[in-house]
Design an enzyme around this catalytic site. Sequence first.
Site, PDB file in Angstrom:
ATOM      1  N   PHE A 319       0.930  -1.012   0.089  1.00  0.00           N
ATOM      2  CA  PHE A 319      -0.041   0.133   0.329  1.00  0.00           C
ATOM      3  C   PHE A 319       0.206   0.943   0.067  1.00  0.00           C
ATOM      4  O   PHE A 319       1.553   1.500   0.992  1.00  0.00           O
ATOM      5  CB  PHE A 319      -1.100  -0.238   0.975  1.00  0.00           C
ATOM      6  CG  PHE A 319      -2.051  -1.087   0.820  1.00  0.00           C
ATOM      7  CD1 PHE A 319      -3.294  -0.929   1.286  1.00  0.00           C
ATOM      8  CD2 PHE A 319      -1.912  -2.126   1.877  1.00  0.00           C
ATOM      9  CE1 PHE A 319      -4.171  -2.294   1.097  1.00  0.00           C
ATOM     10  CE2 PHE A 319      -2.335  -3.308   1.708  1.00  0.00           C
ATOM     11  CZ  PHE A 319      -4.044  -3.256   1.919  1.00  0.00           C
ATOM     12  N   ASP A 320       0.692   2.370  -0.651  1.00  0.00           N
ATOM     13  CA  ASP A 320       1.368   3.154  -0.501  1.00  0.00           C
ATOM     14  C   ASP A 320       0.617   4.074   1.138  1.00  0.00           C
ATOM     15  O   ASP A 320      -0.947   4.049   0.856  1.00  0.00           O
ATOM     16  CB  ASP A 320       0.819   4.373  -1.865  1.00  0.00           C
ATOM     17  CG  ASP A 320       1.442   5.960  -1.353  1.00  0.00           C
ATOM     18  OD1 ASP A 320       1.928   6.352  -1.301  1.00  0.00           O
ATOM     19  OD2 ASP A 320       0.435   6.850  -1.799  1.00  0.00           O
TER      20      ASP A 320
END
Length: 603
Positions: A319-320
């Site tokens: 995940f960013d």
Amino acid sequence: MGCECSSSSSDGNETLIMAASIALLAAGILLEIQGSMISILFLFAAIVAAGYRIFPAAVRSVLRGHFTVHVVILIAVIGAIALGDYTEAALVTVLYQIAEYLEEYAHRRSHRSVESLIKLRPRTARVLNGGERIMGVEEVEEGSTIGVKPGETIPLDGNVTRGTSQVDQSTITGESLPVTVGEGDEVFAGTQNLDGYLEVRVTRTAGATVLEGVIETVRRASLRRSRRERFIERFASIYTPTVTGLAALTAIIPVLAGGDPITWIYRALVLLVISCPCALLISTPVAMVSGMTAAARRGILVKGSEFLEKMASAGCIIFDKTGTLTEGKPEVIAVEPEERRDEILRIAASLEMKSGHPIAEAIVESYGGRTLDVTDFRSIPGRGVSGYIDGVRYTLGSPELAGGEATGGTEVHLAGPDGIIGIIRLRDSIRGSAGRITERLRERGIGTMMLTGDSEDTAAAVAAEIGADEYRGGLLPEDKMRIIRGLNSRGITVMVGDGVNDAPALAAADVGIAMGVRGSDVALETADITLVEDDLERIDELIDISRRTMDIIRVNTGLTVAVKLSLAVLSVIGLVPLWVAVAVGDMGLSLFVITGSLLIARV
């Protein structure tokens, strides 16, 4: 409209012809039981009616040098007629016609979601610029203001500028309950305005709406085939000629050894019909399209079946942070000293009332009370604000501006005439779904990692709060891409992001997932899957749909191969008549495969 009518008329004709061929077959069998010679005429008529598309297709295939399923059926029918068994010939043709009808029905059902979405596309909009006018949606420009009355469909994507209403967004987001929208909220084309009047500023033209993206994604999804689909096609291309060769040997070798020609030619024809790979060929694509349709109904747009297949085997989801795990807007998390919290926030909120900076909005929202009058207000771009309150000058901003020292993280300092009064600490607000999705992925045995350009301290704090297994901070876009490439040994990697800087990582991962609302155009274009509503918990639903789809495909494929091989063995020893080979080995299997696959869309 012309195409739809033509398609509907064609479907109706196919149904009538199939009904006629079944009636002719039934009449022929009844007359044969009664010993009437007229039965041959009815049976032959059934063969012609059922084979009006099959036989010409077989001839065209032979002329092109291709050996298709239609050729197999034609050989079987000619063989049965040559042996004088018109009933068998008619049964084979009619049952195969039914199998083809079922296959075409499955494809129509699988793609019907596109047609239903196209019907949602409004044709006109009520444009309010310079007076009210009804215009075609294609003529409305970005930035125009449109009006939407209660009960109407919202014609274009945009932001509400006036009014409050309940909106049914189920066609786009998959949420069954209506949502309340007001000034500043985003609305989508194709959704239903329920009970209030809205004025909306258009943010996307007709060809660029989220609905249009859904339609195009579902339309093009079947063009990108999964690895399993490609394998099934290669397998069928080897399987059919092999079984056909075995059928020929079944007819030739026993006859050369002194066997009865009629018996062994008949058995060879049965084996030939069993070799038809129809159910095998449709077992995967119908399930894949059904799975992608189920995902689209929940606001998850999958650009191809290969990505649905990969999601079932995801080993690590990356995940960013900003805009993905977080909302992309700051929130106040602490005020120091705590005992002066209300005083510090009141002064800070009063100063920030005239600023439009996101940090200013977070401070004003955190205070929530009545602010004080500010005079001689000044804004120092990039650093902070200052002004007089009750004759005292206050400065709010960066540590350098206020004369304090930075202690880490995002913080603003409030200073008065005698120096620093207090410190307000902020951070990007974390999505409520972030912690829940990492927990669910952990339960599924899938690892999670967070990547961010923020500092290691900030990364560590966010990762600990959401429960990410690993994190990396202080990264540039190329660093994210390099890390993802290094994770290949863990299996299928999935990257979830929203910004331009996430595009290289989305491209490097086996599957890239973009946030649909906040996502940049570059991220949405690069990603393989889009979450229309920015709801991270949809990833859990997507994994569930993908795994159910792959389970059904495995059942479809395994059962099809097992039944066909069993019938092949039984046919050689004379225990399977020709009509059973078609009814069970072809039509029956096709019906089973289609029914199981279409149920995915109703999960």
